[in-house]
Scaffold this motif. Structure first.
Motif, PDB file in Angstrom:
ATOM      1  N   ARG A  13       5.549  13.665   4.447  1.00 44.13           N
ATOM      2  CA  ARG A  13       5.872  14.970   4.875  1.00 44.13           C
ATOM      3  C   ARG A  13       5.052  15.489   6.192  1.00 44.13           C
ATOM      4  NH1 ARG A  13       5.753  19.052  -0.202  1.00 44.13           N
ATOM      5  NH2 ARG A  13       6.988  20.454   1.363  1.00 44.13           N
ATOM      6  N   THR A  14       3.972  14.743   6.185  1.00 41.18           N
ATOM      7  CA  THR A  14       3.232  15.139   7.727  1.00 41.18           C
ATOM      8  C   THR A  14       2.658  13.611   8.369  1.00 41.18           C
ATOM      9  OG1 THR A  14       2.461  17.242   6.569  1.00 41.18           O
ATOM     10  CG2 THR A  14       0.924  16.372   8.488  1.00 41.18           C
ATOM     11  N   LEU A  15       2.862  13.737   9.416  1.00 39.76           N
ATOM     12  CA  LEU A  15       2.277  12.336  10.151  1.00 39.76           C
ATOM     13  C   LEU A  15       1.952  12.891  11.359  1.00 39.76           C
ATOM     14  CD1 LEU A  15       1.970   9.275  10.576  1.00 39.76           C
ATOM     15  CD2 LEU A  15       4.414   9.378  11.514  1.00 39.76           C
ATOM     16  N   ASP A  16       0.396  12.898  11.493  1.00 36.86           N
ATOM     17  CA  ASP A  16      -0.251  13.551  12.627  1.00 36.86           C
ATOM     18  C   ASP A  16      -1.049  12.126  13.452  1.00 36.86           C
ATOM     19  OD1 ASP A  16      -1.734  14.576  14.635  1.00 36.86           O
ATOM     20  OD2 ASP A  16      -2.327  16.288  13.424  1.00 36.86           O
ATOM     21  N   LEU A  17      -0.591  11.485  14.326  1.00 36.32           N
ATOM     22  CA  LEU A  17      -1.473  10.423  15.083  1.00 36.32           C
ATOM     23  C   LEU A  17      -1.633  10.999  16.473  1.00 36.32           C
ATOM     24  CD1 LEU A  17       1.243   7.609  14.344  1.00 36.32           C
ATOM     25  CD2 LEU A  17      -0.796   8.082  13.110  1.00 36.32           C
ATOM     26  N   SER A  18      -1.669  12.517  16.604  1.00 43.37           N
ATOM     27  CA  SER A  18      -2.069  12.910  17.999  1.00 43.37           C
ATOM     28  C   SER A  18      -3.376  12.578  18.540  1.00 43.37           C
ATOM     29  CB  SER A  18      -2.017  14.706  17.728  1.00 43.37           C
ATOM     30  OG  SER A  18      -2.892  15.188  17.137  1.00 43.37           O
ATOM     31  N   CYS A  32       0.741  -1.357  -0.159  1.00 43.28           N
ATOM     32  CA  CYS A  32      -0.023  -0.030   0.074  1.00 43.28           C
ATOM     33  C   CYS A  32       0.843   1.209  -0.106  1.00 43.28           C
ATOM     34  CB  CYS A  32      -0.745  -0.093   1.277  1.00 43.28           C
ATOM     35  SG  CYS A  32      -1.834   1.495   1.449  1.00 43.28           S
ATOM     36  N   LEU A  33       1.935   1.407   0.807  1.00 43.53           N
ATOM     37  CA  LEU A  33       2.734   2.600   1.053  1.00 43.53           C
ATOM     38  C   LEU A  33       3.932   2.611   0.257  1.00 43.53           C
ATOM     39  CD1 LEU A  33       1.875   3.117   4.811  1.00 43.53           C
ATOM     40  CD2 LEU A  33       0.561   4.161   2.713  1.00 43.53           C
ATOM     41  N   THR A  34       4.419   1.342  -0.289  1.00 42.39           N
ATOM     42  CA  THR A  34       5.460   1.545  -0.998  1.00 42.39           C
ATOM     43  C   THR A  34       5.656   1.028  -2.333  1.00 42.39           C
ATOM     44  OG1 THR A  34       6.286  -0.858  -0.147  1.00 42.39           O
ATOM     45  CG2 THR A  34       6.949   1.152   1.188  1.00 42.39           C
ATOM     46  N   ASN A  35       4.331   0.655  -2.790  1.00 40.31           N
ATOM     47  CA  ASN A  35       4.445   0.398  -4.272  1.00 40.31           C
ATOM     48  C   ASN A  35       4.849   1.328  -5.409  1.00 40.31           C
ATOM     49  OD1 ASN A  35       2.180   1.624  -5.330  1.00 40.31           O
ATOM     50  ND2 ASN A  35       0.841   0.157  -4.264  1.00 40.31           N
ATOM     51  N   GLY A  36       5.038   1.013  -6.700  1.00 40.61           N
ATOM     52  CA  GLY A  36       5.402   2.053  -7.522  1.00 40.61           C
ATOM     53  C   GLY A  36       4.515   3.106  -7.607  1.00 40.61           C
ATOM     54  N   ASN A  37       3.072   2.954  -7.478  1.00 33.68           N
ATOM     55  CA  ASN A  37       2.102   4.168  -7.715  1.00 33.68           C
ATOM     56  C   ASN A  37       2.096   4.949  -6.296  1.00 33.68           C
ATOM     57  OD1 ASN A  37       1.498   3.270 -10.480  1.00 33.68           O
ATOM     58  ND2 ASN A  37      -0.068   1.506  -9.609  1.00 33.68           N
ATOM     59  N   ALA A  38       2.161   4.582  -5.264  1.00 34.83           N
ATOM     60  CA  ALA A  38       1.974   5.227  -4.039  1.00 34.83           C
ATOM     61  C   ALA A  38       3.095   6.166  -3.619  1.00 34.83           C
ATOM     62  CB  ALA A  38       1.828   4.089  -2.788  1.00 34.83           C
ATOM     63  N   ARG A  39       2.666   7.443  -3.373  1.00 33.43           N
ATOM     64  CA  ARG A  39       3.375   8.357  -2.800  1.00 33.43           C
ATOM     65  C   ARG A  39       2.854   9.103  -1.904  1.00 33.43           C
ATOM     66  NH1 ARG A  39       4.562  13.709  -4.410  1.00 33.43           N
ATOM     67  NH2 ARG A  39       6.484  14.225  -4.181  1.00 33.43           N
ATOM     68  N   LEU A  40       2.711   8.434  -0.763  1.00 37.36           N
ATOM     69  CA  LEU A  40       2.073   9.070   0.488  1.00 37.36           C
ATOM     70  C   LEU A  40       2.875  10.311   1.067  1.00 37.36           C
ATOM     71  CD1 LEU A  40      -0.201   8.347   2.380  1.00 37.36           C
ATOM     72  CD2 LEU A  40       1.004   7.223   3.989  1.00 37.36           C
ATOM     73  N   LEU A  41       2.011  11.597   1.102  1.00 38.31           N
ATOM     74  CA  LEU A  41       2.672  12.658   1.415  1.00 38.31           C
ATOM     75  C   LEU A  41       2.193  13.158   3.051  1.00 38.31           C
ATOM     76  CD1 LEU A  41       2.045  14.819  -1.830  1.00 38.31           C
ATOM     77  CD2 LEU A  41       3.948  13.821  -0.937  1.00 38.31           C
ATOM     78  N   VAL A  42       0.698  12.677   3.333  1.00 35.77           N
ATOM     79  CA  VAL A  42       0.139  13.012   4.277  1.00 35.77           C
ATOM     80  C   VAL A  42      -0.676  12.019   5.039  1.00 35.77           C
ATOM     81  CG1 VAL A  42      -1.672  14.492   5.411  1.00 35.77           C
ATOM     82  CG2 VAL A  42      -0.251  15.483   3.658  1.00 35.77           C
ATOM     83  N   LEU A  43      -0.397  11.626   6.159  1.00 38.41           N
ATOM     84  CA  LEU A  43      -1.137  10.669   7.260  1.00 38.41           C
ATOM     85  C   LEU A  43      -1.804  11.251   8.245  1.00 38.41           C
ATOM     86  CD1 LEU A  43      -2.514   7.803   7.227  1.00 38.41           C
ATOM     87  CD2 LEU A  43      -0.230   7.097   8.437  1.00 38.41           C
ATOM     88  N   ASN A  44      -2.919  11.493   8.561  1.00 39.23           N
ATOM     89  CA  ASN A  44      -3.655  12.386   9.517  1.00 39.23           C
ATOM     90  C   ASN A  44      -4.533  11.329  10.152  1.00 39.23           C
ATOM     91  OD1 ASN A  44      -4.794  14.050  11.285  1.00 39.23           O
ATOM     92  ND2 ASN A  44      -4.382  15.835   9.985  1.00 39.23           N
ATOM     93  N   LEU A  45      -4.358  10.851  11.304  1.00 37.84           N
ATOM     94  CA  LEU A  45      -5.378  10.043  12.124  1.00 37.84           C
ATOM     95  C   LEU A  45      -5.417  10.557  13.276  1.00 37.84           C
ATOM     96  CD1 LEU A  45      -3.558   6.748  11.219  1.00 37.84           C
ATOM     97  CD2 LEU A  45      -5.333   7.815  10.022  1.00 37.84           C
ATOM     98  N   ARG A  46      -5.775  12.045  13.549  1.00 35.68           N
ATOM     99  CA  ARG A  46      -5.634  12.370  14.559  1.00 35.68           C
ATOM    100  C   ARG A  46      -7.195  12.316  15.354  1.00 35.68           C
ATOM    101  NH1 ARG A  46      -7.935  17.649  15.632  1.00 35.68           N
ATOM    102  NH2 ARG A  46      -7.233  18.575  17.649  1.00 35.68           N
ATOM    103  N   MET A  47      -7.220  12.411  16.740  1.00 36.28           N
ATOM    104  CA  MET A  47      -8.415  12.178  17.493  1.00 36.28           C
ATOM    105  C   MET A  47      -9.198  11.203  17.134  1.00 36.28           C
ATOM    106  SD  MET A  47      -9.667  16.324  17.841  1.00 36.28           S
ATOM    107  CE  MET A  47     -11.135  15.887  18.735  1.00 36.28           C
ATOM    108  N   ASN A  48      -8.645  10.023  17.224  1.00 36.07           N
ATOM    109  CA  ASN A  48      -9.634   8.620  17.242  1.00 36.07           C
ATOM    110  C   ASN A  48      -9.296   7.931  18.606  1.00 36.07           C
ATOM    111  OD1 ASN A  48     -10.857   8.463  14.374  1.00 36.07           O
ATOM    112  ND2 ASN A  48      -8.934   9.171  14.021  1.00 36.07           N
ATOM    113  N   GLY A  49      -9.695   6.638  18.531  1.00 40.34           N
ATOM    114  CA  GLY A  49      -9.393   5.807  19.686  1.00 40.34           C
ATOM    115  C   GLY A  49      -8.368   4.754  19.544  1.00 40.34           C
ATOM    116  N   LEU A  50      -7.429   5.039  18.462  1.00 38.15           N
ATOM    117  CA  LEU A  50      -6.583   3.994  18.284  1.00 38.15           C
ATOM    118  C   LEU A  50      -5.544   3.717  19.185  1.00 38.15           C
ATOM    119  CD1 LEU A  50      -5.641   5.732  14.628  1.00 38.15           C
ATOM    120  CD2 LEU A  50      -7.220   3.741  15.111  1.00 38.15           C
ATOM    121  N   SER A  51      -5.123   2.410  19.257  1.00 39.59           N
ATOM    122  CA  SER A  51      -4.301   1.846  20.318  1.00 39.59           C
ATOM    123  C   SER A  51      -3.276   0.881  19.904  1.00 39.59           C
ATOM    124  CB  SER A  51      -5.180   1.483  21.346  1.00 39.59           C
ATOM    125  OG  SER A  51      -5.789   0.141  20.828  1.00 39.59           O
ATOM    126  N   GLY A  52      -2.502   0.326  20.857  1.00 40.13           N
ATOM    127  CA  GLY A  52      -1.495  -0.391  20.585  1.00 40.13           C
ATOM    128  C   GLY A  52       0.155   0.413  20.259  1.00 40.13           C
TER     129      GLY A  52
END
Length: 617
Positions: free
Chosen positions: A270-275, A237-257
């Protein structure tokens, strides 16, 4: 005739132009209703009426324009429900009706428009579910329904839209889980689902076949592990030839682990927001692979780790937020290492850091010394943003400003802050902190700092807020702080400061709240008067010398101080205007966007319920 100052309504007599194929009256000041006679223009292929002051509803007769290819009615004052006759426009390829006041359900008949490529119906009052019939729009590349009142779940039929590149459903009331059918959207580049009520875990099948560059899931109710957990799908998903992930914003959820390091393999991120989640464990060392990373926000989690010194090797990192976690230990940095060359916002507050303040770290913060306008860090943009094609993503962040937590929906490139508050730092404030010339905010409060306030703080000439409260600082308040002419917020309370409060320049503008809790401190603005041994104000002769040259120089100094006060106020108002806080009403946010889209023409609309407003587009 677009782009003029045409007034009045659209005359019904336009219907006699039966051979007309193009009608463009956009960007004028036309008012009134769209005449139903427009349905007689049977050869019309393009109808542009956007950016006017048209009101009323879309006439049913518009469904008679069977050759119509483009319909652009956006940025008007149109209202009412969308007519089902829109489903008769069998040749329609582009529909732009956003930024109006349309209400009611989206007509399912729109599923008949099998030639549609782009749908823009955002910023309205549309309600009800997304019609499952949209699954028949096989040529669709753009679907934007955000900022409405849409309810229900995402219909699985949307998984049929193989050519869809951008799906924007944020700022609605959508519920349910994310269907794995969306993973079939092989051309999908942008997925905006923030500010809804989605719940459950991310589908295990993931989005391994897509070309996602931006994922924004902020402010939902997702739970469980990070929603890209599968070892078998994630690298594809994140490293194939077509993917070019610039922003991943998962802020304000109930994610754990724990945060899985295997998805941090792309240098394009360029932006990673897991706050504001429930992540635990340590930070993955694979972050060092993200050489283009500019914004990193892990605030308000349960991460327990030492300070990740190795992040200093990221050459483009400008924002690092680790606030409100369980980080611990000392901040020890090697003297020779070249670390954090562009860092401008550093927030390590509310953790368990201890030991001396990190003088070696402070000495390496070139971004705070030279600013974003230095020769190596020049940035001509007003805000921090990323642009991919026609899509622009504006970075956002929570910052403690003048004692209050504020959500910046857009981060100014000139914003430079340093926050080490609510830790267990001890010892003296190092003089090297005076080298951070571009600092706008400095917060060292709620630690165990001792010694005097260093006079080198006078070098922080851009400083607008300074918080040294709740420490064990002693000695007198240095007069040099009065030279900080932009300083609007000062908190020295709850220390062990002594002596008379200087009334020099900017220091004379603060209230008693800035000095309370220092038993040995006296003088204005505190109630107790200065002691006899206190330093008296300088005599008038120091301002007006007999020597004309000295008199002119002194007058310039006084004038400069006065200008400094005024500039401080003006800048404060400007920043207050630019900063959009979390509690901003949705209707106000909508008006601002309309103002920008229509050249500062305010539109009258009823107030809407107050919801959280976040940056991102």
């Amino acid at each position: 005739m677009h782009g003029n100052e045409l007034l009045g309504g659209i005359p019904p007599q336009v219907s006699v132009l039966i051979n007309l194929t193009y009608l463009k009256l956009s960007i004028n000041r036309l008012s009134g209703k769209i005449p139903q006679e427009i349905g007689k223009l049977m050869k019309l292929e393009v109808l542009h009426l956007f950016s006017n002051e048209l009101c009323g509803s879309i006439p049913d007769e518009i469904g008679q324009l069977h050759l119509l290819n483009e319909l652009a009615l956006y940025s008007n004052q149109l209202h009412g429900s969308l007519p089902s006759s829109l489903g008769n426009l069998s040749n329609l390829a582009r529909l732009y009706i956003y930024n109006n006041s349309f209400s009611g359900f989206i007509p399912p008949e729109m599923g008949n428009l099998t030639n549609l490529k782009e749908i823009y119906m955002h910023i309205n009052f549309l309600t009800g579910p997304i019609p499952p019939t949209f699954g028949k729009l096989m040529k669709l590349t753009q679907l934007h329904i955000f900022d409405n009142e849409i309810t229900g779940s995402i219909p699985p039929q949307l998984g049929n839209l193989k050519l869809l590149r951008r799906l924007s459903l944020f700022d609605n009331n959508l519920t349910g889980s994310i269907t794995s059918i969306l993973g079939n959207l092989t051309d999908l580049v942008v997925l905006f689902l923030r500010n809804n009520q989605f719940s459950g875990q991310w589908p295990k099948e993931g989005f391994s076949n897509t070309s996602l560059s931006v994922i924004a899931l902020t402010s939902n109710k997702f739970e469980g592990p990070l929603p890209l957990p599968s070892r078998s799908t994630l690298p594809e998903c994140l490293t194939n030839g077509n993917a070019r992930l610039l922003v991943l914003n998962l802020r304000m959820n109930g994610l754990s682990g724990t945060i899985p390091g295997r998805f941090l393999l792309q240098s394009s991120l360029r932006t990673l927001d897991l706050s504001q989640n429930q992540f635990e464990g340590t930070l993955p060392r694979t972050l060092v692979n993200c050489k283009n990373l500019e914004v990193l926000d892990f605030s308000n989690n349960k991460i327990e780790d030492n300070f990740p010194t190795w992040l200093g090797a990221l050459p483009e990192l400008k924002v690092l937020i680790l606030r409100s976690n369980k980080f611990k230990g000392r901040l020890d940095f090697p003297r020779a290492a070249h670390l954090f060359p562009k860092l401008c916002i550093l927030d390590l507050s509310d953790n368990n850091f201890a030991g001396l303040l990190p003088a070696n770290l402070i000495a390496k913060l070139q971004g705070m010394m030279n600013g974003q306008n230095g020769p190596e860090l020049q940035d001509k943009s007003l805000y921090m943003r990323h642009t991919s094609g026609i899509m622009t993503y504006y970075d956002s962040v929570d910052v403690i400003i003048k004692g209050k937590e504020i959500r910046l929906s857009h981060i100014l490139t000139i914003l430079t802050t340093f926050d080490l508050s609510l830790n267990s730092f001890e010892g003296k404030i190092p003089n090297v902190i005076g080298h951070l010339h571009f600092l706008i905010g400095l917060n060292l409060s709620h630690n165990h700092l001792v010694g005097s306030i260093p006079p080198t703080l006078r070098n922080l000439t851009n400083l607008e807020w300074l918080d040294l409260s709740s420490n064990k600082l002693s000695g007198s308040i240095p007069r040099e702080l009065g030279d900080l002419t932009f300083l609007e917020y000062l908190n020295l309370s709850e220390n062990q400061l002594t002596g008379c409060i200087p009334q020099d320049k900017q220091l004379s503008t603060f209230t008693s709240d800035s000095f309370n809790g220092n038993l040995g401190l006296y003088g204005t603005p505190l109630q107790n008067a200065c002691h006899d041994d206190a330093q008296s104000p300088p005599p008038p002769s120091s301002f007006f010398q007999e020597d004309s040259t000295k008199e002119y120089a002194s007058w310039c100094d006084i004038k400069a101080v006065g200008i400094g006060y005024a500039c401080g106020i003006v800048i404060g108002i400007s920043i207050a205007y630019i900063i959009w806080e979390t509690g901003r009403p949705k209707w106000l946010a909508r008006k601002v966007r309309r103002m920008e889209a229509r050249g500062a023409k305010w539109m009258k609309k009823p107030k809407r319920k107050a919801i959280k407003f976040h940056g991102g587009q």
